[in-house]
Design a protein around this motif. Structure first.
Motif, mmCIF file in Angstrom:
data_model
loop_
_atom_site.group_PDB
_atom_site.id
_atom_site.type_symbol
_atom_site.label_atom_id
_atom_site.label_comp_id
_atom_site.label_asym_id
_atom_site.label_seq_id
_atom_site.Cartn_x
_atom_site.Cartn_y
_atom_site.Cartn_z
ATOM 1 N N THR A 34 0.799 -1.227 0.000
ATOM 2 C CA THR A 34 0.000 0.000 0.000
ATOM 3 C C THR A 34 0.830 1.274 0.000
ATOM 4 O O THR A 34 0.270 2.363 -0.098
ATOM 5 C CB THR A 34 -0.943 0.030 1.223
ATOM 6 N N ASP A 35 2.161 1.171 0.093
ATOM 7 C CA ASP A 35 2.970 2.392 0.151
ATOM 8 C C ASP A 35 4.029 2.479 -0.948
ATOM 9 O O ASP A 35 4.908 3.333 -0.911
ATOM 10 C CB ASP A 35 3.605 2.569 1.529
ATOM 11 N N GLY A 36 3.962 1.589 -1.941
ATOM 12 C CA GLY A 36 4.831 1.692 -3.105
ATOM 13 C C GLY A 36 6.269 1.255 -2.921
ATOM 14 O O GLY A 36 7.104 1.514 -3.786
ATOM 15 N N ASP A 37 6.577 0.556 -1.824
ATOM 16 C CA ASP A 37 7.966 0.134 -1.617
ATOM 17 C C ASP A 37 8.233 -1.300 -2.071
ATOM 18 O O ASP A 37 9.308 -1.843 -1.840
ATOM 19 C CB ASP A 37 8.366 0.306 -0.150
ATOM 20 N N ASN A 38 7.262 -1.918 -2.727
ATOM 21 C CA ASN A 38 7.374 -3.294 -3.235
ATOM 22 C C ASN A 38 7.579 -4.323 -2.133
ATOM 23 O O ASN A 38 8.164 -5.389 -2.364
ATOM 24 C CB ASN A 38 8.474 -3.404 -4.294
ATOM 25 N N GLY A 69 -0.434 -2.155 -4.800
ATOM 26 C CA GLY A 69 0.083 -3.154 -5.722
ATOM 27 C C GLY A 69 -0.252 -4.524 -5.170
ATOM 28 O O GLY A 69 -0.346 -4.707 -3.953
ATOM 29 N N VAL A 70 -0.434 -5.491 -6.026
ATOM 30 C CA VAL A 70 -0.822 -6.827 -5.565
ATOM 31 C C VAL A 70 -0.098 -7.890 -6.397
ATOM 32 O O VAL A 70 0.120 -7.711 -7.589
ATOM 33 C CB VAL A 70 -2.367 -6.994 -5.623
#
Length: 188
Positions: free
Chosen positions: A69-73, A178-179
């Motif tokens: 949820t925070d874009g850090d993969n 991202g999922v």
């Protein structure tokens, strides 16, 4: 700057580290969509089964759906699903880690379980929603000329095992995410 590394990914039929003799661990697709405030995640495995073939559930495979949820993969939420059976041979699925749900949810296969708070789960055999013109693909590779035909669908008479999780999108605490999905088998 360009970085390079090893990436292992799945296609619809076989992941790089999975073989045909381990269909239960073979990821077909991962779908993520929302309808209003609801978020639905669908993981399909063991695809391309003819509708006449019996579904085989495997209690040795752990299915994961991971949400960043925070874009850090890095996953901020991990949903884990596993199949199991009782002494009568009746199969169920257990899913834990659902955002907003209190504890794991357990449901018999082919039944929808909805719980207070808005989460629901389903696991079972479904018509494979993927579309693929295998003949067109092979003809295109052989001739170099695009030969796809929307009337031919190799997957039209095939089934897949689907694990479906639905919950309130707000439980993620982020509008964007991202999922990705993983499967793992316990070493023997």
């Amino acid at each position: 700057m360009v970085a390079s590394g090893v990436v292992i990914a799945a296609d619809h039929d076989e992941a790089d580290t999975t073989s045909f003799d381990d269909a239960a661990a073979d990821i077909g697709d991962l779908y993520a969509f929302h309808d209003g405030e609801r978020l639905t995640l669908i993981l399909t495995v063991d695809g391309y089964k003819l509708r006449t073939e019996e579904t085989v559930y495997d209690d040795g495979v752990l299915y994961g759906v991971h949400i960043d949820t925070d874009g850090d993969n890095v996953a901020d939420h991990d949903l884990w699903a596993r199949f199991g059976s009782n002494a009568a041979g009746e199969w169920a699925v257990q899913v834990e880690g659902i955002p907003g749900a209190d504890g794991p949810l357990v449901s018999p296969v082919d039944e929808v379980l909805e719980v207070e708070g808005g989460a629901s789960i389903f696991a079972g055999t479904r018509d494979d929603p993927f579309f693929f013109d295998l003949d067109g693909f092979q003809d295109t590779l052989a001739t170099g000329t695009v030969a796809f035909n929307p009337e031919r669908d190799f997957v039209a008479i095939k089934n897949t095992v689907a694990i479906v999780v639905e919950f309130d999108h707000a439980a993620l605490g982020s509008e964007t995410f991202g999922v990705w999905a993983t499967t793992g088998r316990q070493a023997q």
